[in-house]
Design a protein around this motif. Structure first.
Motif, mmCIF file in Angstrom:
data_model
loop_
_atom_site.group_PDB
_atom_site.id
_atom_site.type_symbol
_atom_site.label_atom_id
_atom_site.label_comp_id
_atom_site.label_asym_id
_atom_site.label_seq_id
_atom_site.Cartn_x
_atom_site.Cartn_y
_atom_site.Cartn_z
ATOM 1 N N LEU A 130 0.847 -1.194 0.000
ATOM 2 C CA LEU A 130 0.000 0.000 0.000
ATOM 3 C C LEU A 130 0.881 1.242 0.000
ATOM 4 C CD1 LEU A 130 -2.932 0.985 0.099
ATOM 5 C CD2 LEU A 130 -2.728 1.032 2.585
ATOM 6 N N LEU A 131 0.723 2.095 -1.012
ATOM 7 C CA LEU A 131 1.528 3.307 -1.126
ATOM 8 C C LEU A 131 0.872 4.461 -0.390
ATOM 9 C CD1 LEU A 131 2.524 3.036 -4.885
ATOM 10 C CD2 LEU A 131 3.812 2.308 -2.882
ATOM 11 N N GLN A 132 1.589 5.577 -0.264
ATOM 12 C CA GLN A 132 1.108 6.737 0.484
ATOM 13 C C GLN A 132 -0.161 7.342 -0.083
ATOM 14 O OE1 GLN A 132 4.513 9.233 0.122
ATOM 15 N NE2 GLN A 132 5.664 8.180 1.722
ATOM 16 N N ASP A 133 -0.341 7.280 -1.404
ATOM 17 C CA ASP A 133 -1.521 7.878 -2.011
ATOM 18 C C ASP A 133 -2.706 6.911 -2.090
ATOM 19 O OD1 ASP A 133 -0.682 6.156 -3.975
ATOM 20 O OD2 ASP A 133 -0.614 7.648 -5.571
ATOM 21 N N GLY A 134 -2.593 5.738 -1.472
ATOM 22 C CA GLY A 134 -3.684 4.768 -1.470
ATOM 23 C C GLY A 134 -3.597 3.725 -2.572
ATOM 24 N N SER A 135 -2.660 3.881 -3.487
ATOM 25 C CA SER A 135 -2.483 2.894 -4.559
ATOM 26 C C SER A 135 -1.901 1.603 -3.992
ATOM 27 C CB SER A 135 -1.531 3.420 -5.629
ATOM 28 O OG SER A 135 -2.033 4.613 -6.181
ATOM 29 N N THR A 136 -2.142 0.510 -4.707
ATOM 30 C CA THR A 136 -1.635 -0.790 -4.291
ATOM 31 C C THR A 136 -0.694 -1.340 -5.361
ATOM 32 O OG1 THR A 136 -3.686 -1.228 -3.111
ATOM 33 C CG2 THR A 136 -2.284 -3.124 -3.583
ATOM 34 N N LEU A 137 0.469 -1.825 -4.928
ATOM 35 C CA LEU A 137 1.403 -2.468 -5.856
ATOM 36 C C LEU A 137 0.866 -3.844 -6.211
ATOM 37 C CD1 LEU A 137 4.887 -1.664 -4.281
ATOM 38 C CD2 LEU A 137 3.926 -0.742 -6.371
ATOM 39 N N LEU A 138 0.885 -4.180 -7.493
ATOM 40 C CA LEU A 138 0.356 -5.470 -7.935
ATOM 41 C C LEU A 138 1.431 -6.549 -8.045
ATOM 42 C CD1 LEU A 138 -2.172 -4.272 -10.652
ATOM 43 C CD2 LEU A 138 -2.602 -4.889 -8.271
ATOM 44 N N ASN A 139 2.686 -6.159 -8.232
ATOM 45 C CA ASN A 139 3.706 -7.201 -8.335
ATOM 46 C C ASN A 139 3.937 -7.850 -6.974
ATOM 47 O OD1 ASN A 139 4.683 -4.571 -7.981
ATOM 48 N ND2 ASN A 139 6.764 -5.182 -8.430
ATOM 49 N N LYS A 140 4.044 -9.175 -7.026
ATOM 50 C CA LYS A 140 4.127 -9.955 -5.793
ATOM 51 C C LYS A 140 5.576 -10.299 -5.473
ATOM 52 C CE LYS A 140 -0.372 -11.814 -6.559
ATOM 53 N NZ LYS A 140 -1.226 -12.800 -7.045
ATOM 54 N N ASP A 141 5.832 -10.545 -4.195
ATOM 55 C CA ASP A 141 7.129 -11.060 -3.795
ATOM 56 C C ASP A 141 7.249 -12.477 -4.335
ATOM 57 O OD1 ASP A 141 7.222 -8.685 -2.485
ATOM 58 O OD2 ASP A 141 7.143 -9.522 -0.475
ATOM 59 N N ALA A 142 8.465 -12.852 -4.751
ATOM 60 C CA ALA A 142 8.609 -14.159 -5.403
ATOM 61 C C ALA A 142 10.028 -14.687 -5.258
ATOM 62 C CB ALA A 142 8.273 -14.031 -6.882
ATOM 63 N N PHE A 143 10.148 -15.996 -5.405
ATOM 64 C CA PHE A 143 11.456 -16.620 -5.498
ATOM 65 C C PHE A 143 11.945 -16.478 -6.938
ATOM 66 C CE2 PHE A 143 9.797 -18.691 -1.730
ATOM 67 C CZ PHE A 143 10.890 -18.583 -0.880
ATOM 68 N N VAL A 144 13.227 -16.172 -7.101
ATOM 69 C CA VAL A 144 13.817 -16.008 -8.423
ATOM 70 C C VAL A 144 14.955 -17.008 -8.590
ATOM 71 C CG1 VAL A 144 13.170 -13.590 -8.726
ATOM 72 C CG2 VAL A 144 15.298 -14.132 -7.570
ATOM 73 N N TYR A 145 15.208 -17.381 -9.835
ATOM 74 C CA TYR A 145 16.269 -18.348 -10.128
ATOM 75 C C TYR A 145 16.799 -18.072 -11.527
ATOM 76 C CZ TYR A 145 12.475 -20.419 -12.738
ATOM 77 O OH TYR A 145 11.440 -20.609 -13.610
ATOM 78 N N GLY A 146 18.015 -18.477 -11.783
ATOM 79 C CA GLY A 146 18.597 -18.264 -13.104
ATOM 80 C C GLY A 146 20.101 -18.422 -13.073
#
Length: 193
Positions: A130-146
């Motif tokens: 949740l950002l200061q202006d009320g917006s919500t981030l859609l990208n999720k926390d995730a495990f990464v590999y490569g």
């Protein structure tokens, strides 16, 4: 007095020309290193995305100055959103092999290419969606590999301290900030034994 000064001068000259250089990068030698640098667009401007990385690694040398490397890295990229910058962080562990393919005759400069596997975790805005202006981030926390492909130049400053310059191309799957990240870094390595 003049005779003593002449003997001391001759002694200093003899010491300078008969220096013994330590053997470098023998099989079984170990080293630790710290690196830092820029990632992706390589600029510091306030009106653009900004990314940096820091890392630490442990190396064990094999034949011909080749080495196994295990380490960890932190990468942060900030994205502009209205009047704030939203950080996306990656915490990754690395394990790989670096092949020395060029060195000078005196063993002062080494150029190596490395290939490593990466695995880790990515989070946006330290988990606060949740950002200061009320917006919500859609990208999720995730495990990464490569994986990562590295080109690294090493130059000895002393028998134990080594200056590092490297260029890396990371390919990470599962990331919300893109699959590929180009990094340019500088670091220091300390030879343990």
């Amino acid at each position: 007095m003049r005779k003593i000064l002449c003997i001391l001068s001759l002694f200093v000259v003899c010491l300078h020309f008969n220096q013994a250089h330590a053997q470098r990068y023998l099989p079984g030698m170990k080293a630790i290193q710290l690196t830092a640098g820029m990632a992706d667009d390589f600029h510091w401007s306030d009106k653009s995305d900004f990314a940096y990385h820091i890392g630490a690694a442990y190396s064990v040398y094999t034949k011909n100055a080749n080495r196994w490397v295990i380490g960890g890295e932190y990468l942060e990229k900030r994205y502009d959103y209205k009047d704030i910058r939203i950080p996306v962080q990656q915490f990754t562990a690395e394990g790989g092999y670096y092949l020395n393919f060029l060195s000078d005759r005196r063993k002062t400069f080494f150029l190596s290419a490395g290939l490593s596997a990466l695995a880790g975790y990515e989070t946006s805005n330290w988990g606060n969606k949740l950002l200061q202006d009320g917006s919500t981030l859609l990208n999720k926390d995730a495990f990464v590999y490569g994986g990562v492909l590295t080109l690294e130049l090493e130059t000895y400053l002393t028998d134990r301290w080594v200056l590092l310059l490297n260029v890396r191309e990371r390919a990470l799957f599962g990331s919300s900030i893109g699959k590929f990240h180009t990094q340019v870094g500088v670091g220091m390595k300390f030879i343990i034994n």
